[in-house]
Design an enzyme around this catalytic site. Structure first.
Site, short mmCIF file in Angstrom:
data_model
loop_
_atom_site.label_atom_id
_atom_site.label_comp_id
_atom_site.label_asym_id
_atom_site.label_seq_id
_atom_site.Cartn_x
_atom_site.Cartn_y
_atom_site.Cartn_z
N LEU A 67 0.84 -1.21 0.00
CA LEU A 67 0.00 0.00 0.00
C LEU A 67 0.88 1.25 0.00
O LEU A 67 0.75 2.11 -0.87
CB LEU A 67 -0.92 -0.01 1.23
N GLY B 230 22.90 -0.13 33.44
CA GLY B 230 23.88 -0.22 32.35
C GLY B 230 23.79 -1.54 31.60
O GLY B 230 23.99 -1.60 30.38
N GLU C 282 1.62 -0.13 9.92
CA GLU C 282 0.17 -0.32 9.72
C GLU C 282 -0.63 0.87 10.26
O GLU C 282 -1.69 0.69 10.88
CB GLU C 282 -0.28 -1.67 10.28
N1 CAA Z 1 -13.22 0.13 6.49
C1 CAA Z 1 -13.94 0.25 5.37
N2 CAA Z 1 -13.96 1.39 4.62
C2 CAA Z 1 -13.21 2.42 5.05
C3 CAA Z 1 -12.43 2.36 6.22
C4 CAA Z 1 -12.45 1.15 6.98
N3 CAA Z 1 -11.72 1.01 8.09
N4 CAA Z 1 -11.79 3.54 6.38
C5 CAA Z 1 -12.18 4.33 5.36
N5 CAA Z 1 -13.03 3.65 4.55
C6 CAA Z 1 -13.71 4.13 3.36
C7 CAA Z 1 -14.58 5.33 3.74
O1 CAA Z 1 -15.86 4.90 4.17
C8 CAA Z 1 -14.66 6.10 2.44
O2 CAA Z 1 -15.57 5.46 1.59
P1 CAA Z 1 -16.63 6.34 0.71
O3 CAA Z 1 -15.75 7.22 -0.14
O4 CAA Z 1 -17.37 5.31 -0.04
O5 CAA Z 1 -17.41 7.11 1.70
C9 CAA Z 1 -13.27 5.87 1.83
O6 CAA Z 1 -12.75 4.67 2.43
C10 CAA Z 1 -12.32 7.02 2.10
O7 CAA Z 1 -12.26 7.18 3.51
P2 CAA Z 1 -11.65 8.49 4.17
O8 CAA Z 1 -12.29 9.69 3.59
O9 CAA Z 1 -11.70 8.33 5.65
O10 CAA Z 1 -10.14 8.42 3.65
P3 CAA Z 1 -8.89 9.34 3.98
O11 CAA Z 1 -8.16 9.60 2.73
O12 CAA Z 1 -9.30 10.50 4.84
O13 CAA Z 1 -7.93 8.33 4.80
C11 CAA Z 1 -7.03 7.22 6.70
C12 CAA Z 1 -8.29 7.70 5.95
C13 CAA Z 1 -7.59 6.55 7.96
C14 CAA Z 1 -6.13 8.34 7.10
C15 CAA Z 1 -6.27 6.18 5.84
O14 CAA Z 1 -5.65 6.82 4.74
C16 CAA Z 1 -5.21 5.45 6.62
O15 CAA Z 1 -5.51 4.50 7.34
N6 CAA Z 1 -3.91 5.82 6.48
C17 CAA Z 1 -2.81 5.07 7.00
C18 CAA Z 1 -2.38 4.01 6.03
C19 CAA Z 1 -1.61 2.89 6.67
O16 CAA Z 1 -1.99 2.39 7.71
N7 CAA Z 1 -0.54 2.46 6.02
C20 CAA Z 1 0.29 1.39 6.44
C21 CAA Z 1 0.29 0.31 5.41
S1 CAA Z 1 1.28 -1.05 5.94
C22 CAA Z 1 2.29 -1.39 4.58
O17 CAA Z 1 2.08 -0.91 3.52
C23 CAA Z 1 3.49 -2.25 4.80
C24 CAA Z 1 3.31 -3.67 5.18
O18 CAA Z 1 4.18 -4.45 4.89
C25 CAA Z 1 2.14 -4.17 5.93
#
Ligand code: CAA
Length: 380
Positions: free
Chosen positions: A126, A340, A363
């Site tokens: 992601l 230490g 995450e």
């Molecule tokens: N479940 C289902 N749908 C969700 C949701 C959830 N938990 N959170 C948001 N959505 C949906 C919303 O309902 C919305 O849908 P609609 O457009 O249909 O209404 C849509 O997603 C957009 O939601 P937001 O407007 O809330 O989105 P945002 O841009 O404001 O972002 C955020 C929200 C919580 C900040 C999100 O971007 C976030 O979690 N950011 C952090 C990302 C993260 O955790 N990254 C780490 C990844 S780990 C990795 O990549 C490495 C690995 O190895 C694991």
């Protein structure tokens, strides 16, 4: 110290017993060397997979072990107490199986027994160099060309980058924002999927993340998971569950640090007494124990909501936030108890302190968890 647990079935007690055996026999003796030398423990993960621990919370009909999430998290906690990188690997693999499980079509779901069977490792792509917390701004693009999507872009901080057998790629197939994002499931040997060298990390060196460059990688269109445009929802739902895995890792790490510090405080004598007899140390241990119990209670509450099919996004964010902050505080205090001796690598607490830091970041940083929680309060 063995934590007193209340589990839903006898099978769950047996599973935790088996996990303790594997943790003591296979993980604990090797963790320090692998972390020092930065060697990825693929063979240990095969052992873990053969024991059925790589598909625990998925139904038996799909090739999983059919365990409630609350049991799976307690397995992670035990693994994390012996070797955090292994617990994190299990958590990330489990997260990586979610898109196909929850959104895959009938044909894609037929691959679930392979994904969950224990031989394969998954990765979840992601984050990008320019977009971590603002995941909806991701720019890796997938353009339809005949029967394929052609993927270009770079993903960052990918656990199992270069080690995984399959990659979930969250990429842009449409316009800007969350509605333009889709999810593709690609085999690791797809030409044009180019894992880069592992990052030189502060901790978790045996499983350091890596960037993945997608250079015109052709992924068959039939590997689109769900419809075009639902990728962001898939990513967020997967992360809700994944964040509980990280919280469990944090509790396991903190418990290990407390146990080690308490053992040291019982043995180490100063001014004619075991140092644990001094209130300054004893009360520090008491606070560590209390915070760990609170973190465990939060994460088990969230897991039970999930197991009951109830919304758990906010409770998962609270558990991830609180448990990982507790792990940071407890590992810091564990070093203080050892003085230490805690600052040198003869004892594991300095490694656990370095490892705890990443849990406040992965995450979703703890600032993002606060954002998720606060939005639910201010927006309803
Ligand atoms: N479940 C289902 N749908 C969700 C949701 C959830 N938990 N959170 C948001 N959505 C949906 C919303 O309902 C919305 O849908 P609609 O457009 O249909 O209404 C849509 O997603 C957009 O939601 P937001 O407007 O809330 O989105 P945002 O841009 O404001 O972002 C955020 C929200 C919580 C900040 C999100 O971007 C976030 O979690 N950011 C952090 C990302 C993260 O955790 N990254 C780490 C990844 S780990 C990795 O990549 C490495 C690995 O190895 C694991």
């Amino acid at each position: 110290m063995t934590v007193e647990r209340i589990l839903p079935t006898d099978e769950a007690y047996e599973l935790l017993g088996l996990t303790r055996e594997i943790a003591a026999g296979e993980l604990a003796p090797r963790a320090a060397r692998h972390e020092h030398e930065g060697i990825f423990p693929r063979d240990v993960l095969r052992t873990i997979g053969r024991a059925g621990l790589l598909g625990l919370p998925y139904p038996e009909a799909d090739g999983g072990a059919g365990q409630p999430y609350e049991v799976y998290l307690q397995v992670l906690e035990i693994l994390a107490g012996s070797w955090l990188a292994i617990a994190e690997s299990v958590s990330v693999h489990t997260l990586s199986c979610y898109p196909v499980f929850a959104y895959g079509n009938e044909r894609q779901r037929k691959s679930l027994p392979d994904l969950l069977g224990g031989d394969l490792l998954g990765a979840y792509c992601l984050s990008e160099p320019q977009g971590g917390s603002d995941a909806a701004a991701l720019s890796t693009r997938a353009v339809r060309d005949g029967d394929d999507y052609v993927v270009t872009g770079t993903k960052a901080w990918i656990t199992h980058g270069g080690q995984a057998d399959f990659y979930n790629i969250f990429c842009r197939t449409g316009g800007p924002g969350p509605a333009g994002i889709s999810c593709l499931l690609a085999d690791a040997d797809t030409p044009g999927i180019l894992p880069q060298a592992p990052e030189r990390t502060m901790g978790l060196r045996s499983s350091a993340p890596a960037q993945i460059v997608f250079d015109d990688a052709r992924v068959p269109a039939e590997r689109l998971v769900g419809d075009e445009g639902v990728g962001f929802r898939i990513a967020m739902q997967a992360l809700d569950a994944g964040r509980l895995g990280i919280a469990a890792c944090a509790v396991g790490l903190a418990q290990a640090a407390l146990d080690y510090a308490a053992g040291y405080a019982r043995e180490r004598v100063q001014f004619g007494r075991a140092i644990g007899e001094f209130q300054g140390i004893g009360f520090m241990l008491a606070d560590m124990a209390t915070e760990i119990s609170a973190a465990r209670a939060l994460l088990l509450h969230a897991a039970r909501l999930k197991d009951a099919g109830r919304p758990f996004t906010i409770e998962a964010a609270k558990a991830k936030l609180f448990a990982t902050d507790v792990a940071m505080r407890v590992t810091t205090d564990a070093i203080q108890v050892l003085g230490g001796a805690g600052y040198v690598s003869d004892h594991p607490v300095e490694r656990w302190f370095r490892e705890a830091k990443v849990l406040q970041i992965v995450e979703g940083t703890n600032q993002i968890q606060r954002l998720v929680i606060s939005r639910s309060l201010t927006r309803g």
